[in-house]
Design an enzyme around this catalytic site. Structure first.
Site, PDB file in Angstrom:
ATOM      1  CE1 TYR A  53       6.839  -4.928  14.368  1.00  0.00           C
ATOM      2  CE2 TYR A  53       8.927  -5.911  15.729  1.00  0.00           C
ATOM      3  CZ  TYR A  53       8.288  -5.487  14.638  1.00  0.00           C
ATOM      4  OH  TYR A  53       9.189  -6.503  13.411  1.00  0.00           O
ATOM      5  CE  LYS A  99       6.433  -8.559  12.601  1.00  0.00           C
ATOM      6  NZ  LYS A  99       6.498  -8.479  11.728  1.00  0.00           N
ATOM      7  CG  ASP A 137      18.324  -0.522  23.650  1.00  0.00           C
ATOM      8  OD1 ASP A 137      17.149  -1.092  23.535  1.00  0.00           O
ATOM      9  OD2 ASP A 137      18.892  -0.157  23.496  1.00  0.00           O
ATOM     10  CB  SER A 186      10.709  -9.871  15.089  1.00  0.00           C
ATOM     11  OG  SER A 186      12.173  -8.473  16.318  1.00  0.00           O
ATOM     12  CG  ASN A 228      -0.230  -0.090   2.543  1.00  0.00           C
ATOM     13  OD1 ASN A 228       1.104   0.359   2.541  1.00  0.00           O
ATOM     14  ND2 ASN A 228      -0.868   0.264   4.015  1.00  0.00           N
TER      15      ASN A 228
HETATM   16  P1  NAD Z   1       9.058  -2.140   5.582  1.00  0.00           P
HETATM   17  O1  NAD Z   1       8.900  -1.077   6.031  1.00  0.00           O
HETATM   18  O2  NAD Z   1      10.834  -1.558   4.800  1.00  0.00           O
HETATM   19  O3  NAD Z   1       8.547  -2.658   4.257  1.00  0.00           O
HETATM   20  C1  NAD Z   1       7.025  -3.137   5.123  1.00  0.00           C
HETATM   21  C2  NAD Z   1       5.982  -2.924   3.794  1.00  0.00           C
HETATM   22  O4  NAD Z   1       4.345  -3.220   4.290  1.00  0.00           O
HETATM   23  C3  NAD Z   1       6.156  -1.534   3.827  1.00  0.00           C
HETATM   24  O5  NAD Z   1       6.829  -1.020   2.218  1.00  0.00           O
HETATM   25  C4  NAD Z   1       4.595  -0.791   3.457  1.00  0.00           C
HETATM   26  O6  NAD Z   1       4.486  -0.455   2.536  1.00  0.00           O
HETATM   27  C5  NAD Z   1       4.192  -2.103   3.552  1.00  0.00           C
HETATM   28  N1  NAD Z   1       2.860  -2.763   4.435  1.00  0.00           N
HETATM   29  C6  NAD Z   1       2.814  -2.064   5.550  1.00  0.00           C
HETATM   30  N2  NAD Z   1       0.974  -2.622   5.636  1.00  0.00           N
HETATM   31  C7  NAD Z   1       0.962  -2.817   4.810  1.00  0.00           C
HETATM   32  C8  NAD Z   1      -0.647  -3.007   4.786  1.00  0.00           C
HETATM   33  N3  NAD Z   1      -1.489  -3.455   5.046  1.00  0.00           N
HETATM   34  N4  NAD Z   1      -1.003  -2.864   3.109  1.00  0.00           N
HETATM   35  C9  NAD Z   1      -0.254  -3.096   2.441  1.00  0.00           C
HETATM   36  N5  NAD Z   1       1.418  -2.710   2.246  1.00  0.00           N
HETATM   37  C10 NAD Z   1       2.120  -2.897   3.384  1.00  0.00           C
HETATM   38  O7  NAD Z   1       9.948  -2.825   6.400  1.00  0.00           O
HETATM   39  P2  NAD Z   1      11.029  -3.847   6.231  1.00  0.00           P
HETATM   40  O8  NAD Z   1      11.970  -3.727   7.255  1.00  0.00           O
HETATM   41  O9  NAD Z   1      11.499  -4.404   4.821  1.00  0.00           O
HETATM   42  O10 NAD Z   1      10.290  -4.539   7.260  1.00  0.00           O
HETATM   43  C11 NAD Z   1       9.608  -6.437   6.747  1.00  0.00           C
HETATM   44  C12 NAD Z   1       9.134  -6.652   7.831  1.00  0.00           C
HETATM   45  O11 NAD Z   1       9.886  -7.628   8.564  1.00  0.00           O
HETATM   46  C13 NAD Z   1       7.709  -6.424   8.517  1.00  0.00           C
HETATM   47  O12 NAD Z   1       6.827  -7.309   9.290  1.00  0.00           O
HETATM   48  C14 NAD Z   1       8.724  -6.302   9.632  1.00  0.00           C
HETATM   49  O13 NAD Z   1       8.307  -6.144  11.149  1.00  0.00           O
HETATM   50  C15 NAD Z   1       9.743  -7.598   9.867  1.00  0.00           C
HETATM   51  N6  NAD Z   1      10.962  -6.822  10.389  1.00  0.00           N
HETATM   52  C16 NAD Z   1      11.676  -6.200  10.258  1.00  0.00           C
HETATM   53  C17 NAD Z   1      12.985  -6.076  10.819  1.00  0.00           C
HETATM   54  C18 NAD Z   1      13.379  -5.188  10.423  1.00  0.00           C
HETATM   55  O14 NAD Z   1      14.923  -4.769  11.060  1.00  0.00           O
HETATM   56  N7  NAD Z   1      14.029  -4.384   9.516  1.00  0.00           N
HETATM   57  C19 NAD Z   1      13.289  -6.811  11.507  1.00  0.00           C
HETATM   58  C20 NAD Z   1      11.997  -7.775  12.367  1.00  0.00           C
HETATM   59  C21 NAD Z   1      10.986  -7.865  11.205  1.00  0.00           C
HETATM   60  C1  UD1 Z   2      15.542  -2.822  17.059  1.00  0.00           C
HETATM   61  C2  UD1 Z   2      13.744  -3.389  17.297  1.00  0.00           C
HETATM   62  C3  UD1 Z   2      13.215  -4.598  17.238  1.00  0.00           C
HETATM   63  C4  UD1 Z   2      13.754  -5.631  15.444  1.00  0.00           C
HETATM   64  C5  UD1 Z   2      15.195  -5.170  15.873  1.00  0.00           C
HETATM   65  C6  UD1 Z   2      15.682  -5.882  14.232  1.00  0.00           C
HETATM   66  C7  UD1 Z   2      13.943  -1.265  19.090  1.00  0.00           C
HETATM   67  C8  UD1 Z   2      14.067  -0.614  20.605  1.00  0.00           C
HETATM   68  N1  UD1 Z   2      14.217  -2.478  19.101  1.00  0.00           N
HETATM   69  O1  UD1 Z   2      16.514  -3.799  17.679  1.00  0.00           O
HETATM   70  O2  UD1 Z   2      12.120  -4.557  17.922  1.00  0.00           O
HETATM   71  O3  UD1 Z   2      13.536  -7.378  16.201  1.00  0.00           O
HETATM   72  O4  UD1 Z   2      15.820  -3.715  15.485  1.00  0.00           O
HETATM   73  O5  UD1 Z   2      15.938  -5.000  14.085  1.00  0.00           O
HETATM   74  O6  UD1 Z   2      13.707  -0.941  17.918  1.00  0.00           O
HETATM   75  N2  UD1 Z   2      21.914   2.243  19.160  1.00  0.00           N
HETATM   76  C9  UD1 Z   2      22.917   2.979  19.737  1.00  0.00           C
HETATM   77  N3  UD1 Z   2      22.650   4.429  19.090  1.00  0.00           N
HETATM   78  C10 UD1 Z   2      21.447   4.365  18.062  1.00  0.00           C
HETATM   79  C11 UD1 Z   2      20.692   3.195  17.882  1.00  0.00           C
HETATM   80  C12 UD1 Z   2      20.790   1.893  18.498  1.00  0.00           C
HETATM   81  O7  UD1 Z   2      24.044   2.758  19.848  1.00  0.00           O
HETATM   82  O8  UD1 Z   2      21.350   5.724  17.787  1.00  0.00           O
HETATM   83  C13 UD1 Z   2      22.352   0.783  19.754  1.00  0.00           C
HETATM   84  C14 UD1 Z   2      20.981   0.199  20.842  1.00  0.00           C
HETATM   85  O9  UD1 Z   2      21.327   0.746  21.614  1.00  0.00           O
HETATM   86  C15 UD1 Z   2      21.778  -1.356  20.496  1.00  0.00           C
HETATM   87  C16 UD1 Z   2      21.488  -1.244  19.068  1.00  0.00           C
HETATM   88  O10 UD1 Z   2      22.467  -0.140  19.307  1.00  0.00           O
HETATM   89  O11 UD1 Z   2      22.255  -2.494  21.498  1.00  0.00           O
HETATM   90  C17 UD1 Z   2      21.765  -1.914  17.900  1.00  0.00           C
HETATM   91  O12 UD1 Z   2      20.031  -1.064  17.929  1.00  0.00           O
HETATM   92  P1  UD1 Z   2      18.651  -1.144  16.831  1.00  0.00           P
HETATM   93  O13 UD1 Z   2      19.543  -0.709  15.478  1.00  0.00           O
HETATM   94  O14 UD1 Z   2      17.413   0.031  17.474  1.00  0.00           O
HETATM   95  O15 UD1 Z   2      18.442  -2.316  17.310  1.00  0.00           O
HETATM   96  P2  UD1 Z   2      17.730  -3.186  18.417  1.00  0.00           P
HETATM   97  O16 UD1 Z   2      17.384  -2.407  18.923  1.00  0.00           O
HETATM   98  O17 UD1 Z   2      18.762  -4.291  18.403  1.00  0.00           O
END
Ligand code: NAD
Ligand code: UD1
Length: 341
Positions: A149, A153, A295, A125, A32
């Site tokens: 959040y 999950k 954290d 996640s 979307n």
């Molecule tokens: P992202 O935001 O780049 O991608 C998610 C996409 O979903 C976006 O393009 C958004 O526009 C779309 N979206 C949201 N709600 C929607 C809906 N109702 N219908 C259609 N599209 C919709 O995020 P990402 O980093 O690519 O993450 C992808 C998935 O992985 C997510 O579910 C996120 O929670 C999960 N995840 C991400 C991380 C991370 O660190 N990036 C870590 C753990 C889990």
């Molecule tokens: C975050 C999400 C978690 C998700 C994970 C995967 C939060 C609170 N948690 O975890 O739900 O599953 O990403 O991508 O957002 N840090 C700094 N300075 C900054 C940013 C981060 O020191 O400006 C440190 C944090 O304290 C941590 C590490 O960097 O120790 C990683 O942080 P971040 O990238 O936000 O990821 P997570 O907290 O592990």
């Protein structure tokens, strides 16, 4: 096979589209565009020379889902990325998070049934492991979350597992991602956060680009080697290849599997800063600030199940993660910027 990628225009979805196309599969994205630009998929096509069609629509809407399932022929499997993902925002807007992230799965499961698609890979996640655990984290450890959040999950994992128990034809693979960073080595696709990034690597990239003047390191009094937090960072291209392995597994194996996608190695905040500086020949000014609430000191995966079950393991090191993240940022200082529409 033909794979529907919900949220396919996003960060992980677009990289997974590249890996699927390179592995000889077809993709259809449903997004979307809440947190993405259609430009990402145009660039996927440029990188691969393949087709990455986008259906603009909402995963919580049955008609939009039907369009996605019908537009390009039979869908063999779904990878469900669509969802909201900002932890802090989920605390202030819990209903938005529960509604979007759960409704999307409910509606998607019903659409899969209508369109006779029986395999789903879900973006979960490491956050579902909660905070008090022994490292490395193994898939059979107890789960529990600390923010809405995370609970979305956790609840989605429950819903999908129960649906697969009730229907012997359904395949579910729940992928628990650790910390995905980096970008495609071409620098054409990457993470495009809106506003000031919350996560470490996008923040460092913006400091390197001069958009932010320094990094705040959240705490240096953790029980880790240098006192800063330790995480399991994984290159997004490795993560993408993990999805190819997972979806190929899912179409052959009904039932539910939970699999960590991480490297099994932990790096501290200062390891990331120093590696980023070394490989990119840049300085990242930083200040030590108090810990960020919520954290924990150390998080890393036991990555052995993915290797055994999916025959997949991460191959790219921290140098590549830091180099590719900066390469993307450097080439696209405003993300997808003016190409957003
Ligand atoms: P992202 O935001 O780049 O991608 C998610 C996409 O979903 C976006 O393009 C958004 O526009 C779309 N979206 C949201 N709600 C929607 C809906 N109702 N219908 C259609 N599209 C919709 O995020 P990402 O980093 O690519 O993450 C992808 C998935 O992985 C997510 O579910 C996120 O929670 C999960 N995840 C991400 C991380 C991370 O660190 N990036 C870590 C753990 C889990
Ligand atoms: C975050 C999400 C978690 C998700 C994970 C995967 C939060 C609170 N948690 O975890 O739900 O599953 O990403 O991508 O957002 N840090 C700094 N300075 C900054 C940013 C981060 O020191 O400006 C440190 C944090 O304290 C941590 C590490 O960097 O120790 C990683 O942080 P971040 O990238 O936000 O990821 P997570 O907290 O592990």
């Amino acid at each position: 096979m033909r794979v529907l990628l919900t949220g396919g225009a996003g960060f992980i979805g677009s990289h997974t589209a590249v890996s699927l196309l390179e592995a000889g599969h077809e993709v259809v994205a449903l997004d979307n565009l809440y947190n993405a630009s259609p430009e990402s998929l145009r660039r996927v096509e440029a990188i691969t020379g393949g087709k990455a069609p986008l259906v603009i629509g909402d995963c919580t809407n049955a008609r939009d889902l039907d369009r996605a399932f019908e537009a390009y022929g039979q869908i063999d499997a779904v990878i469900h990325f669509a969802g909201y993902k900002a932890v802090g925002e989920s605390v202030s807007k819990p209903l938005d998070y529960y509604q979007n992230n759960l409704d999307a799965t409910f509606m998607l499961l019903r659409a899969m049934k209508r369109h006779n698609c029986r395999a789903i890979v879900f973006s979960s996640s490491a956050t579902v492991y909660g905070t008090i655990q022994k490292m490395p984290l193994r898939e059979d450890f107890p789960t529990g979350c600390t923010n809405p959040y995370g609970w979305t999950k956790w609840m989605n994992e429950r819903v999908l597992t129960d649906c697969a128990s009730a229907d012997q034809t359904l395949s579910v693979v729940l992928l628990r991602y650790f910390n995905p960073i980096g970008a495609h080595p071409s620098g054409r696709i990457g993470e495009d956060p809106s506003g000031i990034p919350n996560n470490l690597m996008p923040f460092i990239c913006q400091v390197a680009a001069g958009k932010l003047d320094h990094l705040n390191v959240f705490g240096n009094d953790y029980p880790t080697a240098d006192g800063t937090g330790v995480r399991d960072y994984i290159h997004v291209c490795d993560l993408a290849e993990g999805h190819v392995a997972a979806v190929e597994y899912a179409v052959e194996h009904p039932g539910t599997e939970v699999v960590n996608l991480g490297t099994g190695e932990g790096y501290s905040v200062l390891d990331i800063v120093h590696t980023f500086e070394r490989v990119n020949d840049l300085r990242i000014p930083y200040e030590i600030t108090p810990r960020r609430p919520g954290d924990v000191a150390t998080v890393y995966a036991d990555a052995s199940k993915a290797k055994k079950l999916l025959h997949w393991q991460a191959r790219r090191n921290l140098d590549s993660m830091c180099r590719d993240a900066w390469n993307w940022q450097k080439q696209n200082p405003d993300g997808y910027g003016k190409d957003k529409e």
